[in-house]
Motif scaffolding. Sequence first.
Motif, PDB file in Angstrom:
ATOM      1  N   PRO A 164      -5.861  17.154   9.938  1.00  0.00           N
ATOM      2  CA  PRO A 164      -4.896  16.428  10.781  1.00  0.00           C
ATOM      3  C   PRO A 164      -5.149  14.916  10.786  1.00  0.00           C
ATOM      4  CG  PRO A 164      -5.883  18.276  11.979  1.00  0.00           C
ATOM      5  CD  PRO A 164      -6.677  18.104  10.730  1.00  0.00           C
ATOM      6  N   LEU A 165      -4.092  14.181  10.614  1.00  0.00           N
ATOM      7  CA  LEU A 165      -4.175  12.719  10.667  1.00  0.00           C
ATOM      8  C   LEU A 165      -2.802  12.174  11.036  1.00  0.00           C
ATOM      9  CD1 LEU A 165      -2.597  11.594   7.920  1.00  0.00           C
ATOM     10  CD2 LEU A 165      -4.666  12.393   6.835  1.00  0.00           C
ATOM     11  N   GLU A 166      -2.753  10.908  11.381  1.00  0.00           N
ATOM     12  CA  GLU A 166      -1.475  10.248  11.630  1.00  0.00           C
ATOM     13  C   GLU A 166      -1.346   9.036  10.716  1.00  0.00           C
ATOM     14  OE1 GLU A 166      -0.676   9.515  15.856  1.00  0.00           O
ATOM     15  OE2 GLU A 166      -1.770  11.361  16.297  1.00  0.00           O
ATOM     16  N   VAL A 167      -0.119   8.659  10.444  1.00  0.00           N
ATOM     17  CA  VAL A 167       0.151   7.506   9.576  1.00  0.00           C
ATOM     18  C   VAL A 167       0.966   6.481  10.362  1.00  0.00           C
ATOM     19  CG1 VAL A 167       1.378   6.731   7.506  1.00  0.00           C
ATOM     20  CG2 VAL A 167       0.101   8.884   7.455  1.00  0.00           C
ATOM     21  N   SER A 177       0.808  -1.225   0.000  1.00  0.00           N
ATOM     22  CA  SER A 177       0.000   0.000   0.000  1.00  0.00           C
ATOM     23  C   SER A 177       0.839   1.273   0.000  1.00  0.00           C
ATOM     24  CB  SER A 177      -0.932   0.007   1.220  1.00  0.00           C
ATOM     25  OG  SER A 177      -0.191   0.247   2.395  1.00  0.00           O
ATOM     26  N   PHE A 178       2.184   1.150  -0.078  1.00  0.00           N
ATOM     27  CA  PHE A 178       2.980   2.357   0.189  1.00  0.00           C
ATOM     28  C   PHE A 178       2.776   3.470  -0.828  1.00  0.00           C
ATOM     29  CE2 PHE A 178       6.999   2.529  -2.423  1.00  0.00           C
ATOM     30  CZ  PHE A 178       6.815   1.391  -3.190  1.00  0.00           C
ATOM     31  N   ILE A 179       2.576   3.144  -2.083  1.00  0.00           N
ATOM     32  CA  ILE A 179       2.382   4.200  -3.090  1.00  0.00           C
ATOM     33  C   ILE A 179       0.969   4.765  -2.990  1.00  0.00           C
ATOM     34  CG2 ILE A 179       2.273   4.682  -5.568  1.00  0.00           C
ATOM     35  CD1 ILE A 179       4.604   2.774  -5.946  1.00  0.00           C
ATOM     36  N   PHE A 180      -0.002   3.893  -2.852  1.00  0.00           N
ATOM     37  CA  PHE A 180      -1.395   4.325  -2.691  1.00  0.00           C
ATOM     38  C   PHE A 180      -1.525   5.260  -1.482  1.00  0.00           C
ATOM     39  CE2 PHE A 180      -5.730   2.770  -1.015  1.00  0.00           C
ATOM     40  CZ  PHE A 180      -6.404   3.834  -1.606  1.00  0.00           C
ATOM     41  N   LEU A 181      -0.976   4.838  -0.351  1.00  0.00           N
ATOM     42  CA  LEU A 181      -1.067   5.651   0.871  1.00  0.00           C
ATOM     43  C   LEU A 181      -0.408   7.018   0.674  1.00  0.00           C
ATOM     44  CD1 LEU A 181      -1.873   5.743   3.905  1.00  0.00           C
ATOM     45  CD2 LEU A 181       0.375   4.844   4.409  1.00  0.00           C
ATOM     46  N   CYS A 198     -10.124   0.777   3.748  1.00  0.00           N
ATOM     47  CA  CYS A 198     -10.019   1.376   2.425  1.00  0.00           C
ATOM     48  C   CYS A 198      -9.077   0.499   1.612  1.00  0.00           C
ATOM     49  CB  CYS A 198      -9.442   2.786   2.558  1.00  0.00           C
ATOM     50  SG  CYS A 198      -9.050   3.563   0.982  1.00  0.00           S
ATOM     51  N   SER A 199      -9.537   0.053   0.438  1.00  0.00           N
ATOM     52  CA  SER A 199      -8.652  -0.733  -0.424  1.00  0.00           C
ATOM     53  C   SER A 199      -8.711  -0.171  -1.835  1.00  0.00           C
ATOM     54  CB  SER A 199      -9.063  -2.213  -0.428  1.00  0.00           C
ATOM     55  OG  SER A 199      -8.148  -2.968  -1.208  1.00  0.00           O
ATOM     56  N   LEU A 200      -7.550  -0.011  -2.427  1.00  0.00           N
ATOM     57  CA  LEU A 200      -7.512   0.522  -3.792  1.00  0.00           C
ATOM     58  C   LEU A 200      -8.165  -0.458  -4.763  1.00  0.00           C
ATOM     59  CD1 LEU A 200      -6.614   2.716  -5.760  1.00  0.00           C
ATOM     60  CD2 LEU A 200      -4.469   1.464  -6.032  1.00  0.00           C
ATOM     61  N   LEU A 249      -8.258   3.799  10.149  1.00  0.00           N
ATOM     62  CA  LEU A 249      -8.629   3.481   8.764  1.00  0.00           C
ATOM     63  C   LEU A 249      -7.489   2.654   8.154  1.00  0.00           C
ATOM     64  CD1 LEU A 249     -10.523   3.792   6.315  1.00  0.00           C
ATOM     65  CD2 LEU A 249      -9.289   5.904   5.755  1.00  0.00           C
ATOM     66  N   ILE A 250      -7.789   1.397   7.883  1.00  0.00           N
ATOM     67  CA  ILE A 250      -6.802   0.519   7.241  1.00  0.00           C
ATOM     68  C   ILE A 250      -6.684   0.912   5.765  1.00  0.00           C
ATOM     69  CG2 ILE A 250      -6.325  -1.868   6.523  1.00  0.00           C
ATOM     70  CD1 ILE A 250      -8.107  -2.774   8.906  1.00  0.00           C
ATOM     71  N   VAL A 251      -5.451   1.018   5.283  1.00  0.00           N
ATOM     72  CA  VAL A 251      -5.228   1.330   3.870  1.00  0.00           C
ATOM     73  C   VAL A 251      -4.515   0.137   3.228  1.00  0.00           C
ATOM     74  CG1 VAL A 251      -4.176   2.918   2.221  1.00  0.00           C
ATOM     75  CG2 VAL A 251      -5.145   3.802   4.359  1.00  0.00           C
ATOM     76  N   GLU A 252      -5.259  -0.577   2.396  1.00  0.00           N
ATOM     77  CA  GLU A 252      -4.772  -1.803   1.738  1.00  0.00           C
ATOM     78  C   GLU A 252      -4.576  -1.564   0.250  1.00  0.00           C
ATOM     79  OE1 GLU A 252      -3.510  -4.526   1.659  1.00  0.00           O
ATOM     80  OE2 GLU A 252      -4.190  -5.937   3.179  1.00  0.00           O
ATOM     81  N   ASP A 253      -3.727  -2.380  -0.352  1.00  0.00           N
ATOM     82  CA  ASP A 253      -3.576  -2.317  -1.804  1.00  0.00           C
ATOM     83  C   ASP A 253      -4.680  -3.094  -2.507  1.00  0.00           C
ATOM     84  OD1 ASP A 253      -2.634  -4.751  -0.831  1.00  0.00           O
ATOM     85  OD2 ASP A 253      -0.771  -4.747  -1.965  1.00  0.00           O
ATOM     86  N   ILE A 254      -4.896  -4.336  -2.069  1.00  0.00           N
ATOM     87  CA  ILE A 254      -5.846  -5.201  -2.778  1.00  0.00           C
ATOM     88  C   ILE A 254      -6.399  -6.243  -1.802  1.00  0.00           C
ATOM     89  CG2 ILE A 254      -4.005  -6.767  -3.592  1.00  0.00           C
ATOM     90  CD1 ILE A 254      -5.565  -7.028  -6.247  1.00  0.00           C
TER      91      ILE A 254
END
Length: 177
Positions: free
Chosen positions: A59-62, A45-49, A126-128, A96-101
């Motif tokens: 404001p948000l945190e990663v 997910s690094f590029i998507f994120l 959230c998934s791309l 919020l989970i950020v997934e690639d697929i």
Amino acid sequence: MGFTDELSVVTGREEIAAAVSRLAAEISADYHDKHPLLLGVLKGSFIFLADLVRQLDFPLEVEFISLSSYGKGQQTSGKVKVGHRPQTAIKERHVLIVEDIVDSGITTSFLLDYLRRQSPASLKLCSLADKPSRRQVQINIDYLGFAVPDKFIVGYGLDYDEKFRNLPAMHALKGDK
Ligand code: IMP
Ligand code: MG
């Protein structure tokens, strides 16, 4: 032979950018006053994120987590292991989970259970990309970019044996039906 000769484009750069902008708008509407913790699932997910957070104007945190279920090939082993853990407490955070697929759903289902046990204030996904044809575990994707066909996808962060993550579009490995 060129680096991308064995690949065919599944989702082009413009289509990815449009999906990222739409997701950013949806996430902004829901999270602008929540100071969320965006949890990227490494490495895919690094590029998507990176593209997503640059369109979030509040404001948000990663944080990151690394999970592995795949061996070196294209099939899931069914067993999920946690590698790197988030360095911030999950408790009472809007996560919020950020997934690639999402493919079989096994990794995501494990992650949702793992995080729920840490009592977040809320937990969404959230998934791309989504490969619904391969699902083994039912998963609700709250913010979805687009569906992809039942092919092995590389590029825009996704790899095959650690290769191809640097391609700006999403491609299928040729000959993978
Ligand atoms: P799942 O547990 O089968 O849903 O797969 C979870 C993880 O496997 C995803 O987050 C990806 O990192 C990886 N994965 C699944 N399908 C693909 C693919 O088509 N290309 C590259 N990685 C994939
Ligand atoms: Mg992943």
